[in-house]
Scaffold this motif. Sequence first.
Motif, mmCIF file in Angstrom:
data_model
loop_
_atom_site.group_PDB
_atom_site.id
_atom_site.type_symbol
_atom_site.label_atom_id
_atom_site.label_comp_id
_atom_site.label_asym_id
_atom_site.label_seq_id
_atom_site.Cartn_x
_atom_site.Cartn_y
_atom_site.Cartn_z
ATOM 1 N N LEU A 229 0.836 -1.204 0.000
ATOM 2 C CA LEU A 229 0.000 0.000 0.000
ATOM 3 C C LEU A 229 0.872 1.255 0.000
ATOM 4 O O LEU A 229 0.613 2.220 -0.730
ATOM 5 N N PHE A 230 1.932 1.220 0.805
ATOM 6 C CA PHE A 230 2.813 2.388 0.874
ATOM 7 C C PHE A 230 3.626 2.542 -0.405
ATOM 8 O O PHE A 230 3.895 3.662 -0.840
ATOM 9 N N ARG A 231 3.986 1.420 -1.023
ATOM 10 C CA ARG A 231 4.699 1.485 -2.295
ATOM 11 C C ARG A 231 3.843 2.221 -3.339
ATOM 12 O O ARG A 231 4.342 3.062 -4.085
ATOM 13 N N GLN A 232 2.556 1.896 -3.388
ATOM 14 C CA GLN A 232 1.660 2.565 -4.323
ATOM 15 C C GLN A 232 1.586 4.062 -4.027
ATOM 16 O O GLN A 232 1.538 4.896 -4.942
ATOM 17 N N GLU A 233 1.575 4.402 -2.743
ATOM 18 C CA GLU A 233 1.545 5.805 -2.347
ATOM 19 C C GLU A 233 2.793 6.532 -2.854
ATOM 20 O O GLU A 233 2.715 7.649 -3.381
ATOM 21 N N CYS A 234 3.938 5.914 -2.702
ATOM 22 C CA CYS A 234 5.200 6.531 -3.134
ATOM 23 C C CYS A 234 5.277 6.664 -4.648
ATOM 24 O O CYS A 234 5.758 7.679 -5.171
ATOM 25 N N GLU A 235 4.808 5.650 -5.354
ATOM 26 C CA GLU A 235 4.935 5.639 -6.808
ATOM 27 C C GLU A 235 4.169 6.775 -7.479
ATOM 28 O O GLU A 235 4.555 7.239 -8.561
ATOM 29 N N GLN A 236 3.096 7.262 -6.839
ATOM 30 C CA GLN A 236 2.333 8.335 -7.463
ATOM 31 C C GLN A 236 3.090 9.670 -7.447
ATOM 32 O O GLN A 236 2.734 10.588 -8.184
ATOM 33 N N TRP A 237 4.140 9.763 -6.619
ATOM 34 C CA TRP A 237 4.868 11.023 -6.500
ATOM 35 C C TRP A 237 6.095 11.098 -7.397
ATOM 36 O O TRP A 237 6.721 12.162 -7.489
ATOM 37 N N VAL A 238 6.486 9.998 -8.011
ATOM 38 C CA VAL A 238 7.698 10.009 -8.831
ATOM 39 C C VAL A 238 7.333 9.764 -10.291
ATOM 40 O O VAL A 238 6.310 9.170 -10.606
ATOM 41 N N GLY A 239 8.188 10.225 -11.179
ATOM 42 C CA GLY A 239 7.928 10.084 -12.606
ATOM 43 C C GLY A 239 8.485 8.800 -13.178
ATOM 44 O O GLY A 239 9.132 8.003 -12.484
ATOM 45 N N ASP A 240 8.250 8.619 -14.464
ATOM 46 C CA ASP A 240 8.719 7.418 -15.149
ATOM 47 C C ASP A 240 10.233 7.334 -15.216
ATOM 48 O O ASP A 240 10.793 6.264 -15.459
ATOM 49 N N ASP A 241 10.897 8.488 -15.011
ATOM 50 C CA ASP A 241 12.360 8.497 -15.073
ATOM 51 C C ASP A 241 13.004 8.076 -13.756
ATOM 52 O O ASP A 241 14.228 8.080 -13.628
ATOM 53 N N THR A 242 12.175 7.711 -12.764
ATOM 54 C CA THR A 242 12.685 7.368 -11.441
ATOM 55 C C THR A 242 12.417 5.906 -11.115
ATOM 56 O O THR A 242 11.269 5.447 -11.166
ATOM 57 N N LYS A 243 13.468 5.193 -10.770
ATOM 58 C CA LYS A 243 13.340 3.822 -10.296
ATOM 59 C C LYS A 243 13.249 3.860 -8.779
ATOM 60 O O LYS A 243 14.110 4.425 -8.111
ATOM 61 N N LEU A 244 12.194 3.275 -8.250
ATOM 62 C CA LEU A 244 11.919 3.360 -6.825
ATOM 63 C C LEU A 244 12.067 1.997 -6.164
ATOM 64 O O LEU A 244 11.463 1.016 -6.585
ATOM 65 N N GLU A 245 12.866 1.951 -5.120
ATOM 66 C CA GLU A 245 12.997 0.758 -4.294
ATOM 67 C C GLU A 245 12.378 1.057 -2.934
ATOM 68 O O GLU A 245 12.722 2.064 -2.304
ATOM 69 N N VAL A 246 11.455 0.221 -2.481
ATOM 70 C CA VAL A 246 10.769 0.439 -1.201
ATOM 71 C C VAL A 246 10.972 -0.788 -0.330
ATOM 72 O O VAL A 246 10.689 -1.919 -0.757
ATOM 73 N N ALA A 247 11.463 -0.568 0.892
ATOM 74 C CA ALA A 247 11.726 -1.686 1.790
ATOM 75 C C ALA A 247 11.245 -1.344 3.194
ATOM 76 O O ALA A 247 11.302 -0.188 3.626
ATOM 77 N N ALA A 248 10.761 -2.357 3.906
ATOM 78 C CA ALA A 248 10.403 -2.222 5.322
ATOM 79 C C ALA A 248 11.479 -2.911 6.144
ATOM 80 O O ALA A 248 11.880 -4.035 5.833
#
Length: 237
Positions: free
Chosen positions: A16-35
């Motif tokens: 759920l938090f990953r989805q929240e983060c992904e809406q704030w970054v563009g296609d040019d950004t690779k996002l890694e999310v870890a707990a």
Amino acid sequence: MRLTVVMPGSSDHLDLFRQECEQWVGDDTKLEVAAVGEAASVASRYEMAMAAPVLLAEVTRAADAGSDGVFIACAGDPAVHAAREVVDIPVMGGFQPALLTALSLGHRVGVISVLPSVVPIFHELIRHDGLSERCRSVRVINTPELSLHDQDTLVDHLFTQASEAVAAGEADSLVLGCTGFLGAAALLQDRLAAHGPYVPVVDPTGAALLALHTAVRLGLRSSRTTYAPPPVMTWHR
């Protein structure tokens, strides 16, 4: 651009938090999310201190793996200042970027968070940045069992505190002091505008990720006159 998000605590709401983060970054950004860590919450100094070692280890790992910046996803900013001493990439917590954004949008800033235990923590963070004159109001909804999925109830609680803060002249702009208030900032902002003057509400996750993105694009990281690397220590038996 490659950004790492480190969420202190369990992975129960990681997707759920990953989805929240992904809406704030563009296609040019690779996002890694870890707990990381086992704490159910990070809402006290004790919990923040216990979380710090694993947070610092994960920040270091991310930097060594080539991440361009790290967001420690907690509005209490645990281990953020320590992390800035040990890596050569920008590190943001959830509170400072949101606070600075809110200060650019209104003279008096109010904070709304979860539990009474975090109130002195936020006041300490505000004093650390020398902003106590402009940010005196820290309110809480005091609902520890509130489900992240019960967004309507969450916004009801937030609206009660926010509308009272605005009516009392405590706040011209607002910061949500919890990264778990998923999607609530825009809903709260709309409800406030429907019942009175427009008051901006800053989402801590969005503010942190956008500040991190800006720092990376500008080629900036934390000053080494403020965040000097820890001295190398040699231990003798």
